[in-house]
Design an enzyme around this catalytic site. Structure first.
Site, PDB file in Angstrom:
ATOM      1  N   ASP A   2      19.670  31.560 -44.341  1.00 53.59           N
ATOM      2  CA  ASP A   2      18.786  31.211 -43.237  1.00 53.59           C
ATOM      3  C   ASP A   2      17.395  30.948 -43.818  1.00 53.59           C
ATOM      4  O   ASP A   2      17.116  31.276 -44.972  1.00 53.59           O
ATOM      5  CB  ASP A   2      18.759  32.381 -42.241  1.00 53.59           C
ATOM      6  N   LYS A   3      16.530  30.333 -43.033  1.00 52.97           N
ATOM      7  CA  LYS A   3      15.183  30.041 -43.515  1.00 52.97           C
ATOM      8  C   LYS A   3      14.152  31.022 -42.965  1.00 52.97           C
ATOM      9  O   LYS A   3      13.589  31.818 -43.697  1.00 52.97           O
ATOM     10  CB  LYS A   3      14.766  28.608 -43.149  1.00 52.97           C
ATOM     11  N   GLU A  45      -0.566  24.980 -35.502  1.00 51.08           N
ATOM     12  CA  GLU A  45      -1.695  24.773 -34.600  1.00 51.08           C
ATOM     13  C   GLU A  45      -2.531  26.027 -34.474  1.00 51.08           C
ATOM     14  O   GLU A  45      -3.762  25.976 -34.438  1.00 51.08           O
ATOM     15  CB  GLU A  45      -1.175  24.343 -33.224  1.00 51.08           C
ATOM     16  N   PHE A  63       2.878  14.779 -29.137  1.00 52.56           N
ATOM     17  CA  PHE A  63       3.604  14.763 -30.415  1.00 52.56           C
ATOM     18  C   PHE A  63       5.101  14.554 -30.184  1.00 52.56           C
ATOM     19  O   PHE A  63       5.659  15.020 -29.192  1.00 52.56           O
ATOM     20  CB  PHE A  63       3.387  16.094 -31.131  1.00 52.56           C
ATOM     21  N   THR A  80      19.510  26.210 -41.151  1.00 51.16           N
ATOM     22  CA  THR A  80      18.409  26.657 -40.313  1.00 51.16           C
ATOM     23  C   THR A  80      18.429  25.962 -38.968  1.00 51.16           C
ATOM     24  O   THR A  80      18.910  24.835 -38.837  1.00 51.16           O
ATOM     25  CB  THR A  80      17.054  26.398 -41.015  1.00 51.16           C
ATOM     26  N   ASP A  86      15.607  25.288 -37.543  1.00 49.60           N
ATOM     27  CA  ASP A  86      14.332  24.588 -37.488  1.00 49.60           C
ATOM     28  C   ASP A  86      14.507  23.083 -37.626  1.00 49.60           C
ATOM     29  O   ASP A  86      15.573  22.591 -38.002  1.00 49.60           O
ATOM     30  CB  ASP A  86      13.412  25.087 -38.614  1.00 49.60           C
ATOM     31  N   LYS A 106      26.768  27.185 -38.438  1.00 51.95           N
ATOM     32  CA  LYS A 106      26.561  27.883 -39.708  1.00 51.95           C
ATOM     33  C   LYS A 106      27.872  28.479 -40.204  1.00 51.95           C
ATOM     34  O   LYS A 106      28.228  28.350 -41.383  1.00 51.95           O
ATOM     35  CB  LYS A 106      25.516  28.988 -39.542  1.00 51.95           C
ATOM     36  N   ASP A 151      22.340  34.610 -37.256  1.00 51.70           N
ATOM     37  CA  ASP A 151      23.010  34.532 -38.561  1.00 51.70           C
ATOM     38  C   ASP A 151      24.272  35.384 -38.622  1.00 51.70           C
ATOM     39  O   ASP A 151      24.955  35.389 -39.645  1.00 51.70           O
ATOM     40  CB  ASP A 151      22.054  34.991 -39.675  1.00 51.70           C
TER      41      ASP A 151
END
Length: 1339
Positions: free
Chosen positions: A418-419, A517, A558, A695, A697, A847, A871
């Site tokens: 995992d990250k 941010e 964004f 991950t 993300d 995963k 995980d």
């Protein structure tokens, strides 16, 4: 399958695949429907209606047993072990008196002991699972029952219930958000348990239910939800709410999933849609699996073979018994009759067969499995006691949570990590910046070793006390009123989506969707530009002590395609300005042509920041006239109200206004890695272990971390990105990657480029990321030819021989297609040819599927490591699961096999404990099988004469030489070949131990002329010789002697003589005259000189061939461990007590504790808002997320690590390692026949026993030697070291005189160990032997 007519068509791609690949979680199975669920209908506040469908309750069960099922299920599992079944069969045979020659208790006692110990261990593990389940199931929740809120246990919550959640509470089930105390039905959740992300996410209720905030109103709510069936897709939900004769579409934005935590929201109400095992969290959890090591599986096979061998021996001896009874035994019937019911020689042979099965069963005694478990238990304690794996910060030691997988740690080939929380700390800090061509953040003070942290309090009373910065020049620039610096920080204080709350005067709390941010707004706050609050149309700041309110005209939001965001504001003077921040790759091309010079300087700074592994971001602005604003505003409103292609029209409008901007500068944010992550990954890569990051993300975040931790480097040949959304596009991208890999490998001539030869040399010759790029003409031609041929089901020879360094990055939606049955072989072929693989936006179940895929196709040992509940399924699926006790709870630890506090401990777990465990277990098994065959086969030979009656290297060297880990991956130390070698040696020993005493004693006599040829003398002589031979053998197998070795080896020999004399003593004869009849036989036998000569002769014949073989093997074909061990001995004789040999690679890139490593070349990557959620800007301008009582969110403070002090202190010694060069002069002719010497690595591989890796200096020791130790002794004393000059080498070199006068070169040791060329070189020349010493040299 039937689907309601009013179910939207967009359900079909969700529902249909779910039914096809439906997977259920565990637990709650008793209450689930048996039929396949096609859709779900839930009626609010109507339990009777919902119970018709037999939906699962909210009770979960992760345990394996209960009181009734434990004994039968556990015994069934244990007797799946072939050995246990084998011993049970022997026990049954021993209960038959006609064939039993041994007492039944000799088998049942150890068997019952083994079964009992295993059962107790399994029961203890399951008890903790029950305890964890009960803790979760008994949590309290407020359920709306008959118009009032009542406390109910989670396990009693049912589908259709309405429950109330309060701030910081876990979500009990998958809920449809009905209302919230926040305006417009908004609430904020943290999803770390699901996807590992710690930033907040926004959820919103359906508008029609948003006002039902009162329990009385909710009690009368009788809406019905028709939605998709349970599935594991975390980011998707499709449904429809029917209420008041109207229907309302439902999406994932309306759902609160189990495992989330309610944050910054006073309270909310939700309708239970999925409960217990039907929730998406449980659907993504794997089942608890019974894990076996590869050695266990091999032993099961060997036991079957040995049993077959045992049957063959029994048949041979039974046939011999039949022949003997028929030809010879019949002559003795008058005084040695057959025992009833034997009445003929055939029946006698039949009974003899089973008797020999019992007698010879010691070829696989039950003590083998007892010994194996004891050894494993000892290895587990070694892991638990390892002080170098103890984290003092969190007071957590490493823990082996299982005792059955230790040797598997020495055979790992793939690591799935995992990250967030595993590789990173998920902490962002403002590190450096470039303003108007001037860079800030580098602190170079030759006097002060420790940089002084700036104190912002006198300058700015609103400053954040946790903010760390050290460059006083930037603060002076702000104080002096530099306009460009002020504009820089004004942009940071205005261009963002951060929410603020001022709890008291001057006490600001920021809540940011992205930690990037938060870090940037906090930096602006400390330098005098403080963001105070916002409304849908204004932003209030305090600039240098003066409060200013800007009109917020627009937020240009964004997204992943734009990679930037902008705001358009009007200041109190009426001037309109656009502020933009984003990835430099997209922002620099939108600048006004007059910025060329400044852009060139800023680009250089961006390269430097990127080389330090920082997340970079460019800043720019544009002045707008009133007419420009009015014109653009009208086009923006038109695009915003478009009914078709709204996103594309908005993107075009944004792009139109974001042109001709003026560059302000750039920022650099550090995403802090955990300590030692780059070094650990480098070491594991050198050990031929491939690391995959899985991950949740976004791609940009994962790629950036990949570069920071050195999984990805600019020296890689190519990095492939797979991002297709359809099966066909993913297939084409995989094939294109495969073809490019083959073509690039062929273009390099089938060998690795020297620039990639040494990791520490950091010759950055790669070309960075390649997203969809086509190859050159040669590649295209090859691609066309390869594309015409069908892709093989298994990796081709071309893929097996790939010589370049490649990396693969694949997104979650592409991975879903790649994991399909018809494409998985292509994916595995491409991915396994890469040095690094990063899978982004993957679900917890994906995963686990990736891990299962590698287990299926590569037959390699896999290890999964993570720290969160997302995980758990991956940890359970891998051969070995490792949990990190981090900030995301203990779910990963509870599901793991091993746990510790930091990722860097993984290197010691594998390279030291794993390798040692595998080595010890293999040596033990080889010796054990040899010993038992030598013992058992003596009985076999005796049957023909009795009428057929029945260490290694130290731990720090394991880290220095990762290639020592490869024998475990290749399973070289204990396999079928080694097994047969042990068996052959055991049979040879048994032949010697039987026939040598038989031949000698056949004609021997005592001193008084009495013959020695009797049964008991022969038995004592053979048994004594056996004990001495096997003891000498284990002494030869022992690499490192301790007091315990001496005590057990020689103590066992002493115990043998003690027991033997006791068995032949008069005392036992008086007590048991029928069992111990041979009084004094041992004493009389061992007094005869001929007996001891016989024992010595048998021992010599058994041991001398082994010694000769090992000597020749060590001399002619030494193993890596042999050479390293000899190198260790030579270095210990000559080294200084404080000698150090590491650092060149690390010191060139900053402090180890900084959390980042190394320098990269020319690529830049924006670090902006990688975990930012699209659409948050629109939410701000709409005012929906504004509180009625407050304009900000609560409970957030930007935290910064104190490691900044160490970072800036050590950065003054930072440099980029240059490429090394060095020429070796030819060796003398008498050295030409010698193999390549071994060398120490100058990157991560040096170090002394006294100095840990983290503290090593920028030195390296270089010694010269031949490849095998014997050559060192024979070489002539004519060597002098020639060391590459400092400007061409990343490490210093020194020479050490060897015993024979030659210098021992650790450079070629490195080449042999790592397949890489070292940093320094040595040459041989004639001359007197030099008294060299280790002379550290620092670049």
């Amino acid at each position: 399958m039937t689907v309601l007519k009013d179910i939207p068509e967009k359900w079909f791609p969700v529902v249909l695949p779910t039914q096809k690949k439906k997977k259920t979680g565990f637990g709650g199975g008793k209450s689930r429907k048996k039929r396949t669920e096609e859709e779900r209908k839930v009626k609010a506040n109507d339990r009777e209606h919902n119970e018709k469908f037999q939906y699962a309750s909210n009770c979960i069960m992760t345990s394996k047993y209960n009181i009734l099922t434990f004994l039968p299920v556990n015994l069934f599992e244990q007797f799946q072990e072939v050995a246990n079944t084998y011993f049970l069969f022997l026990l049954i045979l021993q209960l038959i008196p006609q064939i039993s020659s041994l007492s039944w208790f000799t088998t049942i006692v150890p068997l019952a002991l083994v079964l009992s110990i295993t059962a107790v261990k399994d029961a203890t593990d399951d008890y903790f699972r029950h305890k964890s389940d009960n803790q979760v199931n008994n949590r309290q929740s407020q359920v709306l029952i008959r118009g009032s809120l009542q406390n109910e246990k989670w396990m009693n919550v049912r589908v259709g219930d309405i429950i109330k959640l309060e701030n910081n509470q876990f979500v009990a089930a998958d809920l449809l958000l009905l209302s919230s105390t926040e305006p417009h039905g908004l609430c904020y959740i943290e999803t770390a348990e699901l996807d590992g992300e710690t930033n907040m996410k926004v959820r919103q209720s359906v508008s029609v239910t948003a006002e039902l905030g009162d329990p009385n109103n909710l009690a009368s709510f009788d809406g019905e939800v028709v939605c998709e069936p349970p599935n594991n897709k975390l980011d998707r939900f499709c449904g429809t709410l029917y209420w008041l004769d109207r229907k309302y579409p439902l999406t994932n934005q309306n759902m609160l999933l189990r495992g989330c935590v309610l944050r910054n929201t006073e309270a909310c109400y939700g309708l239970v849609i999925f409960a217990g095992p039907d929730t998406k969290l449980m659907q993504n959890s794997g089942r608890t699996k019974f894990k076996r090591t590869s050695i266990d599986r091999l032993m099961n096979t060997l036991v079957l073979w040995i049993f077959g061998f045992l049957v063959c021996m029994g048949v041979i001896l039974a046939v011999g018994n039949a022949v003997w009874e028929r030809e010879v035994g019949s002559l003795f019937q008058s005084y040695l009759p057959w025992d009833p019911p034997v009445d003929n020689f055939m029946f006698s042979a039949f009974l003899s067969f089973w008797s020999y099965i019992i007698i010879l069963n010691t070829v696989v005694p039950i003590s083998l499995y007892v010994s194996v478990e004891v050894i494993r238990l000892g290895h587990s304690y070694f892991i638990n006691w390892d002080r170098q794996m103890f984290c003092s910060q969190c007071n957590t030691a490493a823990e082996a949570r299982t005792t059955t997988l230790n040797e598997e740690l020495g055979q790992v080939e793939y690591i799935f990590s995992d990250k967030t929380g595993t590789l990173t700390q998920n902490i962002m800090s403002f590190n450096k910046c470039s303003i108007n061509g001037q860079t800030y953040g580098e602190v170079m003070d030759p006097v002060e070793k420790q940089p002084k942290r700036l104190d912002f309090t006198p300058f700015n009373p609103l400053a954040d006390s946790d903010f760390c910065f050290y460059d006083e020049k930037l603060l002076e620039s702000v104080k002096m009123g530099d306009s460009r610096t002020h504009e820089f920080f004004r942009l940071l204080s205005l261009c963002h989506t951060v929410m603020s709350e001022e709890k008291s005067e001057g006490e600001l709390v920021y809540k940011a969707q992205s930690p990037d941010e938060g870090a940037l707004v906090t930096a602006a706050r400390n330098f005098g530009f403080v963001f105070r609050s916002r409304t849908p149309g204004t932003i209030t700041t305090t600039e240098m002590g003066r409060t200013i309110t800007y009109s917020l005209l627009a937020i240009l939001d964004f997204n992943n395609i734009r990679k930037r965001m902008s705001v358009i504001v009007r200041n109190p003077e009426g001037r309109i300005r656009l502020y933009c921040k984003g990835a430099d790759t997209v922002l620099l091309e939108r600048l006004h042509p007059c910025n060329q010079e400044l852009m060139s300087i800023t680009s250089d700074h961006l390269n430097e920041y990127g080389a330090d592994g920082l997340r970079t971001l460019a800043l720019a602005y544009r002045e707008l006239s009133e007419d420009e604003w009015e014109t653009w505003s009208e086009s923006h409103r038109w695009a915003d109200k478009a009914t078709d292609c709204r996103e594309d029209r908005l993107a075009a409008a944004y792009d139109k206004i974001e042109q001709d901007m003026m560059l302000l500068g750039a920022t650099a944010i550090e995403d802090k890695l955990q300590e030692g992550v780059p070094e650990t990954i480098a070491l594991l890569s050198l050990a031929n272990i491939k690391i995959w990051v899985l991950t949740g993300d976004k791609q940009e975040t994962a790629v950036n971390i990949g570069y920071s931790c050195k999984m990805l480097t600019d020296e890689m040949t190519e990095v492939f990105i797979i991002s297709g959304h359809t099966v066909q596009s993913v297939r084409q991208e995989l094939r294109r990657a495969r073809e490019n890999m083959i073509a690039l490998s062929r273009a390099k001539g089938g060998g690795k480029d020297e620039g990639i030869g040494g990791w520490a040399e950091a010759c950055f010759v790669g070309n960075g990321l390649k997203d969809g790029q086509e190859g050159d003409g040669t590649t295209a031609g090859g691609s066309k030819q390869l594309h015409c041929s069908s892709f093989p089901s298994s990796p081709s020879n071309d893929m097996d021989n790939i010589s370049g360094e490649f990396a693969l990055i694949i997104s979650g939606h592409s991975l879903a297609h790649a994991l399909e049955a018809d494409m998985e072989a292509e994916f595995v072929s491409v991915a396994c040819a890469c040095k690094a693989v990063i899978c982004c936006r993957v679900t917890p179940l994906q995963k686990a599927q990736v891990v299962e895929l590698i287990k299926k196709h590569k037959k390699a040992v896999t290890l999964a490591i993570g720290d969160g509940a997302n995980d758990v399924s991956m940890i359970k699926s891998a051969h070995i699961g490792v949990g990190i006790s981090g900030q995301e709870g203990i779910q990963a630890v509870l599901a793991s096999d091993y746990s510790f506090a930091q990722f860097r401990f993984l290197q010691r777990l594998l390279l030291v404990h794993g390798r040692w465990s595998y080595l010890r277990m293999c040596r033990f098994l080889c010796y054990f099988f040899y010993k038992n065959f030598a013992f058992t086969m003596v009985h076999f030979w005796f049957g023909f004469f009795c009428g057929f009656s029945a260490q290694d290297v130290p731990d720090h060297r394991s880290l220095e030489y990762p290639k020592l880990y490869e024998p475990g991956q290749l399973n070289l130390l204990f396999n079928k070949k080694e097994f047969f070698i042990c068996i052959a040696q055991g049979i040879y020993t048994s032949v010697v131990l039987f026939f040598v005493p038989y031949a000698v004693l056949y004609f021997a006599t005592q001193s008084n002329g009495v013959p020695l040829a009797n049964y008991q003398t022969f038995a004592v002589t053979t048994a004594t010789a056996l004990v001495i031979v096997v003891s000498v053998q284990i002494a030869l197998d022992t690499g490192f002697w301790t007091i315990f070795n001496h005590m057990f080896v020689w103590g066992s020999v002493s115990s043998y003589f003690t027991i033997m004399f006791a068995l032949h003593s008069q005392t036992l004869f008086r007590i048991f005259p029928n069992q111990f009849r041979f009084v004094g036989s041992a004493h009389n036998t061992l007094l005869q000189p001929v007996v001891w000569l016989t024992i010595a002769l048998a021992t010599a014949i058994c041991v001398v061939p082994v010694l000769a073989f090992r000597f020749l093997k060590l001399d002619l074909k030494p193993q890596l461990s042999d050479t390293v061990r000899y190198t260790q001995l030579v270095r210990q004789k000559r080294r200084k007590p404080a000698g150090r040999s590491i650092g060149a690679a690390w010191s060139g890139t900053g402090s180890v504790s900084e959390g980042r490593l190394g320098a990269r070349g020319g690529s830049r990557r924006s670090g902006y808002a990688f975990s930012h959620q699209e659409g948050f800007g629109e939410l701000i301008t709409s005012g929906k997320n504004m509180r009625l009582s407050s304009l900000a969110l609560a409970n957030f403070a930007s935290k910064h690590s104190s490691s900044w002090i160490e970072t800036l202190c050590k950065k003054k010694n930072t440099h980029t390692p240059p490429s090394t060069s060095g020429e070796c002069s030819p060796a003398p002719s008498n050295m030409s026949g010698m193999g390549p010497a071994l060398s120490n690595s100058s990157s991560v591989l040096g170090g002394s026993q006294e100095t840990p890796i983290e503290e090593e200096t920028d030195t390296a020791v270089v010694l010269s030697s031949s490849s095998h130790p014997a050559a060192l002794e024979q070489a002539e004393p004519r060597a002098s070291a020639q060391v590459a000059p400092p400007d061409s080498s990343t490490s210093a070199a020194a020479s050490t005189e060897s015993p024979g006068g030659w210098t021992l070169s650790l450079e070629t040791v490195q080449e042999a160990l790592f397949g890489r060329r070292g940093c320094a070189s040595a040459s041989y020349s004639q001359g007197p032997p030099s008294d060299a010493r280790e002379t550290p040299h620092t670049d």
